[in-house]
Design an enzyme around this catalytic site. Structure first.
Site, PDB file in Angstrom:
ATOM      1  N   GLU A   1       0.758  -1.143   0.023  1.00  0.00           N
ATOM      2  CA  GLU A   1      -0.116   0.062  -0.032  1.00  0.00           C
ATOM      3  C   GLU A   1       0.823   1.163  -0.092  1.00  0.00           C
ATOM      4  O   GLU A   1       0.432   2.436   0.583  1.00  0.00           O
ATOM      5  CB  GLU A   1      -1.076  -0.035   1.079  1.00  0.00           C
ATOM      6  CG  GLU A   1      -1.915  -1.290   1.234  1.00  0.00           C
ATOM      7  CD  GLU A   1      -3.107  -1.139   0.424  1.00  0.00           C
ATOM      8  OE1 GLU A   1      -3.614   0.053   0.254  1.00  0.00           O
ATOM      9  OE2 GLU A   1      -3.649  -1.911  -0.373  1.00  0.00           O
TER      10      GLU A   1
ATOM     11  N   CYS B   1      -3.262  11.318   3.533  1.00  0.00           N
ATOM     12  CA  CYS B   1      -3.315  10.340   2.566  1.00  0.00           C
ATOM     13  C   CYS B   1      -3.214  10.956   1.325  1.00  0.00           C
ATOM     14  O   CYS B   1      -3.124  10.431   0.371  1.00  0.00           O
ATOM     15  CB  CYS B   1      -4.800   9.819   2.735  1.00  0.00           C
ATOM     16  SG  CYS B   1      -5.282   8.905   4.106  1.00  0.00           S
TER      17      CYS B   1
ATOM     18  N   HIS C   1      -4.577   1.728   7.528  1.00  0.00           N
ATOM     19  CA  HIS C   1      -3.258   1.692   6.858  1.00  0.00           C
ATOM     20  C   HIS C   1      -2.434   2.359   8.238  1.00  0.00           C
ATOM     21  O   HIS C   1      -3.263   2.851   9.259  1.00  0.00           O
ATOM     22  CB  HIS C   1      -3.095   2.710   5.954  1.00  0.00           C
ATOM     23  CG  HIS C   1      -3.515   2.540   4.591  1.00  0.00           C
ATOM     24  ND1 HIS C   1      -4.411   3.352   3.980  1.00  0.00           N
ATOM     25  CD2 HIS C   1      -3.217   1.330   3.920  1.00  0.00           C
ATOM     26  CE1 HIS C   1      -4.491   2.725   2.630  1.00  0.00           C
ATOM     27  NE2 HIS C   1      -3.910   1.645   2.636  1.00  0.00           N
TER      28      HIS C   1
HETATM   29  O1  SUG Z   1      -7.978   2.763   0.314  1.00  0.00           O
HETATM   30  N1  SUG Z   1     -10.627   5.140   0.272  1.00  0.00           N
HETATM   31  C1  SUG Z   1      -9.098   4.880   0.600  1.00  0.00           C
HETATM   32  C2  SUG Z   1      -8.650   5.589   1.358  1.00  0.00           C
HETATM   33  C3  SUG Z   1      -7.007   5.658   1.379  1.00  0.00           C
HETATM   34  C4  SUG Z   1      -6.332   6.615   2.390  1.00  0.00           C
HETATM   35  N2  SUG Z   1      -5.331   6.550   2.475  1.00  0.00           N
HETATM   36  C5  SUG Z   1      -4.052   6.313   3.380  1.00  0.00           C
HETATM   37  N3  SUG Z   1      -4.598   6.089   4.683  1.00  0.00           N
HETATM   38  N4  SUG Z   1      -3.016   6.569   2.971  1.00  0.00           N
HETATM   39  C6  SUG Z   1      -8.805   3.525   0.921  1.00  0.00           C
HETATM   40  O2  SUG Z   1      -9.578   2.700   1.762  1.00  0.00           O
HETATM   41  C7  SUG Z   1     -12.694   4.722  -0.680  1.00  0.00           C
HETATM   42  C8  SUG Z   1     -13.494   4.749  -1.887  1.00  0.00           C
HETATM   43  C9  SUG Z   1     -15.030   4.529  -1.824  1.00  0.00           C
HETATM   44  O3  SUG Z   1     -15.444   3.721  -0.830  1.00  0.00           O
HETATM   45  O4  SUG Z   1     -15.700   4.973  -2.767  1.00  0.00           O
HETATM   46  C10 SUG Z   1     -11.178   4.430  -0.568  1.00  0.00           C
HETATM   47  O5  SUG Z   1     -10.712   3.904  -1.622  1.00  0.00           O
END
Ligand code: SUG
Length: 449
Positions: free
Chosen positions: A174, A373, A250
């Site tokens: 990730e 993020c 994460h």
């Molecule tokens: O991968 N949300 C992302 C959020 C990423 C956050 N990044 C870090 N923590 N670095 C994920 O879960 C949600 C999309 C949706 O539900 O429409 C989403 O992909």
């Protein structure tokens, strides 16, 4: 030599929506099917970029990806014109269509892992795009991510790019969301901390029971190998599986580092005492310094639930020109009494952090993406910074141009039903075509090739 940390923030794409795609990510699941505002989302992100640039920091812009991903749908057997493919996919599975329309590449902390030249064997800056294998919608990102990274960091005398790891959960990666670095100044040798959620090849080791652990130890080790890190400057630590089961999908939802500061929750890691001892010893070897701050937040001051709801740790800790550190936090941190009180005591205490700036990034927060993020950190020397594609570095004029571009091309409301609208595909492609010229990226998108 002068060195910098440049934040490359993901520009939110025109199809930003709430589809509830990320099991284990509390905000994504609880906002599923709400209407989004892509225009507001992109403008909120740009405002944060501009504010950091106005603080005197180097700020970059990371282009969004082409969505809907018609090629992914074709690969899954949908045929006909683009409009027919969208309609057929919607009829077969609205969730699948939504996954192929997600603007999730905006969270560039997940775009790649980056090792600065001071840490690597050949003294180049290394990039490995993340495979994001745990979630279908995110697994569509790595190839275009690599294209964009290569268009921003094209000079092979300074930059080296690696193919994303095998697209398989054994190698679930990730990116920088599970990676942080401690150092004296950004151009000095440092230690790189890789946090993993489970073992890819050994099911008998600790692992969460309820929600997926997206990053494996084996993936983190592979990235460290590719980047030419050593036992002396790489640390692998397991995230506490109990907090993954409470929504910490994460590690950057529970800990963040900047220079000689590691800011984390007391429940973030398994075996914290051994981890701290290893960090202390390796930091001393790498930087020849003992000047290290472990800022450990106790549960009785900030329970895990508050950390997950406010994204206290998904903040950016940035160093200003005078050497002091500031926290870039989401508004949620000011609105929560425990977290706000904690931040007030933190900035008053004896440590390098002495200020907090709160930002409205609510459109992103509703999908589980906080300020940290939204950015990929790249530590660069002056010479390396000069080798970066200059059109991707934020200036006042680029900011104004991008605000105009968003206002012209983005909708201010998007519901799941809109994703099958062929007009949205055309709007999105035409916007990205224009953007790739503004950012001088060349033909990074498939529709341009
Ligand atoms: O991968 N949300 C992302 C959020 C990423 C956050 N990044 C870090 N923590 N670095 C994920 O879960 C949600 C999309 C949706 O539900 O429409 C989403 O992909």
């Amino acid at each position: 030599m002068k060195s910098f940390e440049v934040n490359f923030d993901g520009l939110v794409g025109p199809t930003h929506n709430y589809a509830g795609l990320s099991e284990g990510n509390v905000a994504s699941v609880s906002n599923a099917k709400n209407s989004s505002n892509p225009k507001e989302a992109a403008l909120q992100g740009l405002k944060k970029m501009k504010a950091l640039s106005d603080m005197g920091l180097q700020q970059g812009v990371f282009a969004p990806q082409e969505r809907p991903d018609i090629y992914a749908l074709k690969r899954l057997g949908f045929q006909g014109s683009d409009a027919q493919i969208l309609e057929a996919a919607y009829k077969a599975s609205p969730a699948l269509l939504a996954a192929c329309c997600s603007a999730s590449s905006m969270w560039t902390a997940n775009a790649a892992t980056v090792s600065p030249s001071a840490d690597t064997a050949n003294n180049k800056v290394h990039f490995t795009a993340a495979n994001l294998a745990n979630k279908f919608h995110r697994s569509l990102e790595p190839e275009t991510t690599s294209n964009i990274l290569k268009a921003m960091f094209s000079d092979t005398t300074h930059f080296e790019h690696h193919q994303h790891l095998n697209d398989n959960e054994h190698m679930g990666d990730e990116g920088a969301a599970n990676h942080t670095r401690l150092c004296e100044s950004y151009g000095d040798a440092g230690v790189e901390i890789f946090t993993f959620g489970r073992y890819g090849f050994n099911r008998n080791m600790p692992a969460p029971q309820k929600y997926p652990a997206r990053q494996t130890l084996e993936a983190s080790q592979a990235v460290a190998r590719l980047h030419g890190l050593t036992d002396d400057n790489a640390i692998f630590v397991q995230q506490n599986p109990d907090v993954i089961d409470q929504g910490v999908f994460h590690n950057d939802v529970i800990g963040v580092g900047n220079q000689n500061v590691l800011f984390y929750h007391e429940q973030a890691y398994l075996n914290t005492a051994a981890f701290k001892a290893e960090v202390t010893q390796k930091f001393q070897t790498a930087s020849n310094s003992n000047d290290l701050f472990f800022l450990e937040v106790p549960t009785n001051e900030v329970p895990i639930k508050d950390a997950v709801n406010t994204y206290l740790f998904n903040t950016q800790i940035v160093t200003l020109a005078d050497g002091s550190m500031t926290i870039i936090a989401p508004m949620h941190c000011r609105e929560n009494d425990n977290v706000h009180a904690y931040l007030q005591s933190l900035t008053a205490a004896n440590n390098p952090i002495n200020h907090v700036n709160y930002f409205d990034v609510n459109e992103s927060m509703k999908n589980g993406g906080g300020p940290a993020c939204l950015r990929l950190r790249v530590a660069l020397t002056q010479q390396e910074l000069q080798a970066v594609n200059p059109a991707c570095l934020l200036t006042d004029s680029l900011y104004n141009q991008l605000v105009g571009w968003v206002n012209k091309n983005y909708r201010d409301s998007l519901a799941l039903n809109d994703l099958r609208d062929p007009q949205l595909l055309l709007e999105s492609r035409s916007a990205l075509d224009e953007l790739s010229q503004i950012l001088a990226l060349g033909s990074v998108y498939r529709f341009q090739q």
